[in-house]
Design an enzyme around this catalytic site. Structure first.
Site, PDB file in Angstrom:
ATOM      1  CD1 TRP A 119      22.357 -33.640 -23.255  1.00 23.45           C
ATOM      2  CD2 TRP A 119      21.438 -35.675 -23.372  1.00 23.45           C
ATOM      3  NE1 TRP A 119      21.063 -33.533 -22.819  1.00 23.45           N
ATOM      4  CE2 TRP A 119      20.474 -34.786 -22.886  1.00 23.45           C
ATOM      5  CE3 TRP A 119      21.085 -37.019 -23.537  1.00 23.45           C
ATOM      6  CZ2 TRP A 119      19.169 -35.170 -22.548  1.00 23.45           C
ATOM      7  CZ3 TRP A 119      19.796 -37.418 -23.213  1.00 23.45           C
ATOM      8  CH2 TRP A 119      18.857 -36.488 -22.724  1.00 23.45           C
ATOM      9  CG  HIS A 219      23.549 -36.014 -13.653  1.00 21.16           C
ATOM     10  ND1 HIS A 219      24.441 -35.706 -14.638  1.00 21.16           N
ATOM     11  CD2 HIS A 219      22.364 -36.183 -14.285  1.00 21.16           C
ATOM     12  CE1 HIS A 219      23.822 -35.690 -15.822  1.00 21.16           C
ATOM     13  NE2 HIS A 219      22.559 -35.974 -15.620  1.00 21.16           N
ATOM     14  CG  ASN A 277      20.578 -14.563 -16.486  1.00 19.91           C
ATOM     15  OD1 ASN A 277      21.369 -15.271 -15.839  1.00 19.91           O
ATOM     16  ND2 ASN A 277      19.573 -13.934 -15.925  1.00 19.91           N
TER      17      ASN A 277
HETATM   18  C1  LIG Z   1      26.839 -36.259 -21.858  1.00 17.95           C
HETATM   19  C2  LIG Z   1      25.892 -35.193 -21.390  1.00 17.95           C
HETATM   20  N1  LIG Z   1      26.144 -33.900 -21.690  1.00 17.95           N
HETATM   21  C3  LIG Z   1      25.335 -32.913 -21.288  1.00 17.95           C
HETATM   22  C4  LIG Z   1      24.196 -33.172 -20.538  1.00 17.95           C
HETATM   23  C5  LIG Z   1      23.314 -32.044 -20.145  1.00 17.95           C
HETATM   24  O1  LIG Z   1      23.223 -31.843 -18.744  1.00 17.95           O
HETATM   25  P1  LIG Z   1      21.926 -31.157 -18.132  1.00 17.95           P
HETATM   26  O2  LIG Z   1      20.842 -32.162 -18.099  1.00 17.95           O
HETATM   27  O3  LIG Z   1      22.366 -30.728 -16.759  1.00 17.95           O
HETATM   28  O4  LIG Z   1      21.583 -29.996 -18.981  1.00 17.95           O
HETATM   29  C6  LIG Z   1      23.875 -34.490 -20.214  1.00 17.95           C
HETATM   30  C7  LIG Z   1      22.672 -34.780 -19.441  1.00 17.95           C
HETATM   31  O5  LIG Z   1      22.579 -35.672 -18.664  1.00 17.95           O
HETATM   32  C8  LIG Z   1      24.746 -35.538 -20.660  1.00 17.95           C
HETATM   33  O6  LIG Z   1      24.471 -36.819 -20.387  1.00 17.95           O
END
Ligand SMILES: Cc1ncc(COP(=O)(O)O)c(C=O)c1O
Length: 426
Positions: A119, A219, A277
């Site tokens: 990601w 999720h 923060n």
């Molecule tokens: C592999 C991975 N890392 C980090 C994230 C980031 O999470 P968030 O959407 O809660 O910021 C995601 C998002 O789904 C993800 O798939």
């Protein structure tokens, strides 16, 4: 009965009645729709958040601490530090490891090996904190980082590996652990799409120095937005707490020693590091406390969907490119990915359009090949090999929802539509 209790009971009753009448995810054959996700939360979570709001104790406090302890305890992690997203969890994990005050941490210019199928905010914090991501290819079957490619990527500046358990499929942690031991590398697990997954009986997140999870709406369980850093290293957890909250000591577990070092500064406003923060709210934690006991059930439902589809589509597994569960892994199926074979007798775009027209929502797999994204191309990084497998996923893969609200009729409908498409596109 006090007024407060009577009011809360009435609110609870109204919320339950509202949800009963308005929340309906049952499959409707007359208006077929299989969404990428349906809410995991219902009346209990909405009441918990509302009750917390009504209490006016809304900023990070008791509920967050209770949730952190419950999450860490349920996974056998020594420490959990909740924050406002999985992205923030990644930022805090990397910032804590790269902080000059952290023992055996990372230094500016150090290289961290990441999967091409990551990601954006797996990789961005590395660059933002002066580290260099080294992008390596995946294994086409599991979609996870390829241990052989990691070996190939290791150079004199390599200090860490940051794998993603893609879609909840655990990486080969024996192989990754072995590489880390032989090359003295830190392991940072991005478990943001792998809630409820485990490898050889150990929950993901339990293998490295620090791990991160996301509780975003779509999720396995949710606090709407939200995330957590987990670790067995109390000093690192304390650093994460400092960085989560302005760089001050106030929200640490044990502010005593630091406060005593600076007796002339008001301990409520003692800033000892460069923080952010990214705190969560009490409402998020209240929802999380209701959701956490349901996580295992949600994952069971996802595994049942995936098992059904894997079996029903087995005769077309190679053309559809179904994901293989890692040996020894307990996959938690964030979605159901399909990487269409290059020689398939149809175009991926046609398959995607067909599914969307049939009411089956689709999406690409994570970011595709992150090395092709402009945000990475404009910034320092290193790539290893041609990353052709991740590129194939970017151009040829889609996923569909695999969540708890998919019932028998929806499952069967998906198979029926896919087989119909394959039947007319041979
Ligand atoms: C592999 C991975 N890392 C980090 C994230 C980031 O999470 P968030 O959407 O809660 O910021 C995601 C998002 O789904 C993800 O798939």
């Amino acid at each position: 009965m006090t007024d407060t209790t009577a009011h809360l009971d009435a609110i609870r009753t109204h919320i339950a009645a509202y949800c009963d009448s308005q929340f309906d995810t049952a499959f409707d054959p007359d208006n077929p729709m299989v969404r990428l996700h349906e809410p995991t939360f219902g009346a209990d979570e909405i009441f918990a958040a509302t009750e917390t709001l009504l209490s006016t104790w809304v900023t990070m406090g008791r509920q967050v601490r209770t949730f952190e302890a419950a999450f860490a305890g349920a996974h056998d992690f020594a420490e959990g530090v909740m924050n406002n997203s999985g992205s923030s969890a990644n930022l805090l994990a990397i910032a804590a490891l790269a902080n000059p005050a952290t023992q055996d941490g990372l230094q500016p210019g150090d290289e961290v090996i990441v999967s091409a199928l990551s990601w954006s905010t797996t990789v961005w914090p590395l660059i933002q904190l002066g580290l260099v991501p080294v992008i390596v290819d995946i294994d086409s079957d599991t979609l996870n980082i390829d241990p052989g490619e990691i070996e190939r990527a290791i150079g004199p500046k390599t200090r860490a590996i940051m794998p993603v358990h893609v879609y909840g499929n655990p990486c080969d942690m024996d192989a990754l652990g072995d590489i880390c031991n032989r090359h003295d590398l830190a392991l940072i697990e991005d478990c943001c799409e792998a809630l409820g997954a485990s490898y050889k009986g150990i929950p993901v997140g339990g293998f490295g120095r620090v791990a991160t999870f996301s509780f975003y709406f779509s999720h396995h369980m949710t606090t709407i937005e939200g995330g957590i850093c987990t670790t067995n290293d109390p000093a690192l957890a304390e650093m994460v707490r400092i960085l989560r909250s302005h760089g001050w000591t106030r929200d640490t577990k044990d502010p005593g020693p630091l406060n005593a070092t600076y007796p002339d500064i008001d301990p409520r406003f003692l800033f000892v590091n460069l923080g952010y923060n990214v705190r969560p709210t009490e409402m998020q934690a209240a929802m999380g406390l209701v959701q956490l006991p349901n996580l295992a059930g949600y994952v069971k439902a996802r595994r049942a969907n995936a098992a059904y589809w894997t079996e029903a589509l087995a005769g077309h597994a190679s053309v559809l490119g179904l994901q293989r569960e890692t040996e020894g892994g307990h996959h938690s199926w964030f979605g159901f990915p399909m990487s269409i074979a290059a020689d398939a007798p149809f175009r991926t775009a046609a398959f995607r359009a067909y599914l969307e027209d049939a009411g089956i929502e689709t999406r690409p797999i994570i970011c595709g090949n992150i090395a092709k994204q402009p945000g990475l191309q404009a910034n320092p990084h290193r790539t290893v090999g041609d990353l052709s497998k991740a590129s194939h996923v970017m151009s040829h893969a889609i996923s569909i929802g695999c969540h708890q609200a998919i019932d028998d009729a929806a499952r069967a409908y998906v198979v029926d539509r896919i087989l119909a498409f394959l039947g007319t596109n041979q």
